[in-house]
Design a protein around this motif. Structure first.
Motif, PDB file in Angstrom:
ATOM      1  N   THR A   6      55.376 -53.500  10.499  1.00 23.94           N
ATOM      2  CA  THR A   6      55.126 -54.156   9.211  1.00 23.94           C
ATOM      3  C   THR A   6      56.283 -55.063   8.779  1.00 23.94           C
ATOM      4  OG1 THR A   6      55.965 -52.173   8.068  1.00 23.94           O
ATOM      5  CG2 THR A   6      53.578 -52.357   8.384  1.00 23.94           C
ATOM      6  N   SER A   7      57.289 -55.210   9.636  1.00 23.77           N
ATOM      7  CA  SER A   7      58.381 -56.138   9.330  1.00 23.77           C
ATOM      8  C   SER A   7      57.995 -57.543   9.767  1.00 23.77           C
ATOM      9  CB  SER A   7      59.673 -55.698  10.034  1.00 23.77           C
ATOM     10  OG  SER A   7      59.525 -55.772  11.450  1.00 23.77           O
ATOM     11  N   ALA A   8      58.673 -58.537   9.220  1.00 26.04           N
ATOM     12  CA  ALA A   8      58.328 -59.937   9.487  1.00 26.04           C
ATOM     13  C   ALA A   8      58.794 -60.357  10.875  1.00 26.04           C
ATOM     14  CB  ALA A   8      58.950 -60.834   8.427  1.00 26.04           C
ATOM     15  N   THR A  18      53.730 -60.342  10.055  1.00 30.83           N
ATOM     16  CA  THR A  18      54.287 -59.100  10.598  1.00 30.83           C
ATOM     17  C   THR A  18      54.061 -59.036  12.112  1.00 30.83           C
ATOM     18  OG1 THR A  18      52.235 -57.847  10.283  1.00 30.83           O
ATOM     19  CG2 THR A  18      53.793 -57.900   8.433  1.00 30.83           C
ATOM     20  N   TRP A  19      54.809 -58.123  12.747  1.00 33.83           N
ATOM     21  CA  TRP A  19      54.631 -57.909  14.174  1.00 33.83           C
ATOM     22  C   TRP A  19      53.228 -57.376  14.467  1.00 33.83           C
ATOM     23  CZ3 TRP A  19      57.344 -59.827  17.952  1.00 33.83           C
ATOM     24  CH2 TRP A  19      58.677 -60.187  17.736  1.00 33.83           C
ATOM     25  N   ALA A  20      52.689 -56.559  13.578  1.00 33.37           N
ATOM     26  CA  ALA A  20      51.339 -56.034  13.774  1.00 33.37           C
ATOM     27  C   ALA A  20      50.324 -57.170  13.808  1.00 33.37           C
ATOM     28  CB  ALA A  20      50.982 -55.048  12.666  1.00 33.37           C
ATOM     29  N   GLU A  21      50.474 -58.130  12.896  1.00 34.58           N
ATOM     30  CA  GLU A  21      49.550 -59.255  12.859  1.00 34.58           C
ATOM     31  C   GLU A  21      49.738 -60.151  14.073  1.00 34.58           C
ATOM     32  OE1 GLU A  21      48.107 -62.901   9.900  1.00 34.58           O
ATOM     33  OE2 GLU A  21      49.890 -61.717   9.394  1.00 34.58           O
ATOM     34  N   LEU A  22      50.992 -60.372  14.484  1.00 32.55           N
ATOM     35  CA  LEU A  22      51.273 -61.241  15.627  1.00 32.55           C
ATOM     36  C   LEU A  22      50.706 -60.654  16.917  1.00 32.55           C
ATOM     37  CD1 LEU A  22      52.700 -63.779  16.700  1.00 32.55           C
ATOM     38  CD2 LEU A  22      54.778 -62.403  16.952  1.00 32.55           C
ATOM     39  N   LEU A  52      46.417 -52.257  15.894  1.00 30.52           N
ATOM     40  CA  LEU A  52      47.400 -53.195  15.348  1.00 30.52           C
ATOM     41  C   LEU A  52      46.900 -53.820  14.045  1.00 30.52           C
ATOM     42  CD1 LEU A  52      48.414 -54.906  18.692  1.00 30.52           C
ATOM     43  CD2 LEU A  52      49.962 -53.601  17.216  1.00 30.52           C
ATOM     44  N   LEU A  53      45.636 -54.242  14.031  1.00 31.09           N
ATOM     45  CA  LEU A  53      45.099 -54.864  12.824  1.00 31.09           C
ATOM     46  C   LEU A  53      44.921 -53.854  11.700  1.00 31.09           C
ATOM     47  CD1 LEU A  53      42.497 -57.434  14.217  1.00 31.09           C
ATOM     48  CD2 LEU A  53      44.835 -57.836  13.428  1.00 31.09           C
ATOM     49  N   LEU A 171      47.226 -63.748   5.139  1.00 35.53           N
ATOM     50  CA  LEU A 171      47.245 -63.401   6.560  1.00 35.53           C
ATOM     51  C   LEU A 171      46.845 -64.643   7.360  1.00 35.53           C
ATOM     52  CD1 LEU A 171      45.513 -59.894   6.399  1.00 35.53           C
ATOM     53  CD2 LEU A 171      47.920 -60.351   6.873  1.00 35.53           C
ATOM     54  N   TRP A 172      47.718 -65.642   7.304  1.00 31.17           N
ATOM     55  CA  TRP A 172      47.361 -66.948   7.843  1.00 31.17           C
ATOM     56  C   TRP A 172      47.189 -66.938   9.352  1.00 31.17           C
ATOM     57  CZ3 TRP A 172      45.336 -70.284   4.759  1.00 31.17           C
ATOM     58  CH2 TRP A 172      45.695 -70.272   3.400  1.00 31.17           C
ATOM     59  N   LEU A 173      48.024 -66.172  10.041  1.00 26.77           N
ATOM     60  CA  LEU A 173      47.875 -66.102  11.493  1.00 26.77           C
ATOM     61  C   LEU A 173      46.555 -65.438  11.868  1.00 26.77           C
ATOM     62  CD1 LEU A 173      49.347 -66.868  14.085  1.00 26.77           C
ATOM     63  CD2 LEU A 173      50.338 -64.569  14.127  1.00 26.77           C
ATOM     64  N   THR A 174      46.174 -64.405  11.123  1.00 29.58           N
ATOM     65  CA  THR A 174      44.893 -63.746  11.375  1.00 29.58           C
ATOM     66  C   THR A 174      43.733 -64.676  11.014  1.00 29.58           C
ATOM     67  OG1 THR A 174      45.878 -61.580  10.949  1.00 29.58           O
ATOM     68  CG2 THR A 174      43.485 -61.718  10.856  1.00 29.58           C
TER      69      THR A 174
END
Length: 209
Positions: A6-8, A18-22, A52-53, A171-174
């Motif tokens: 959950t960190s950037a 976040t790493w989870a989103e990436l 992850l999501l 959640l722009w990357l998502t």
């Protein structure tokens, strides 16, 4: 581990990613590509993507989508088993009229129940869209486990809602991922429809390669 996820990892469109989103972005792309190819590896990779999501969604308060990932893990295990044991048709097929009726009824009931739950028992700021996308996504995944061609139409419809919803939640990357998903879904629909049109009865529709 959760703190790291959950960190950037980076900043995109003025908001932290976040790493989870990436990692969910990368595994999600690979998963949908494998679904289009009807490769059985889409299921384990999809399960990793779901976990992850789930972390990414819970972190921003999309509780319906977070719990949806838990159900996806179960459906992913079910789909992996069915595709891997030959207990499902080995070629794509069309959805029957009876199946459409059951899917429509299930979709309405799921949406209403989830909307009520999210609005009454969680802090979700978007209970309506959250419930609708959750319900339709479940139906689309179920259709995918049974190789129903029209499951792609359900994914296309839900992705149209997901893109602005995730943008609204920063959640722009998502959101970008689901825009790519939308394009892949169109390709998947075309590929499965072509296979339905040309494949002879009894021919295998997927590969372990």
């Amino acid at each position: 581990m959760l703190d790291w996820l959950t960190s950037a990892a980076l900043h995109a469109f003025g908001a932290p990613t976040t790493w989870a989103e990436l990692l969910g972005f990368a595994s999600g792309l690979l998963c949908v590509y494998l679904v289009v190819r009807q490769h059985i590896a889409n299921w384990p990779i999809g399960i990793a993507n779901n976990l992850l999501l789930m972390v990414a969604f819970w972190h921003v308060g999309l509780f319906g989508d977070a719990w949806l990932q838990v159900v996806y893990v179960g459906l992913g295990a079910y789909g992996w088993w069915r595709w891997g044991t030959g207990r499902v048709e080995q070629r794509v097929r069309s959805t029957t009229r009876a199946e459409w009726w059951w899917l429509a009824i299930a979709g309405v009931l799921l949406t209403v129940a989830l909307w009520w739950y999210l609005d009454r028992w969680t802090e979700s700021t978007v209970p309506g869209p959250d419930a609708l996308t959750t319900a339709v996504s479940l139906l689309a995944t179920y259709g995918q486990t049974r190789r129903l061609v029209e499951s792609w139409w359900l994914w296309i419809a839900v992705d149209v809602v997901y893109v602005p919803l995730y943008g609204y939640k920063d959640l722009w990357l998502t959101a970008l991922l689901y825009l790519v998903f939308l394009a892949l879904c169109v390709l998947g629909l075309r590929a499965w429809r072509e296979q339905l049109r040309t494949a002879p009865q009894g021919s295998p529709a997927w590969s372990m390669d």
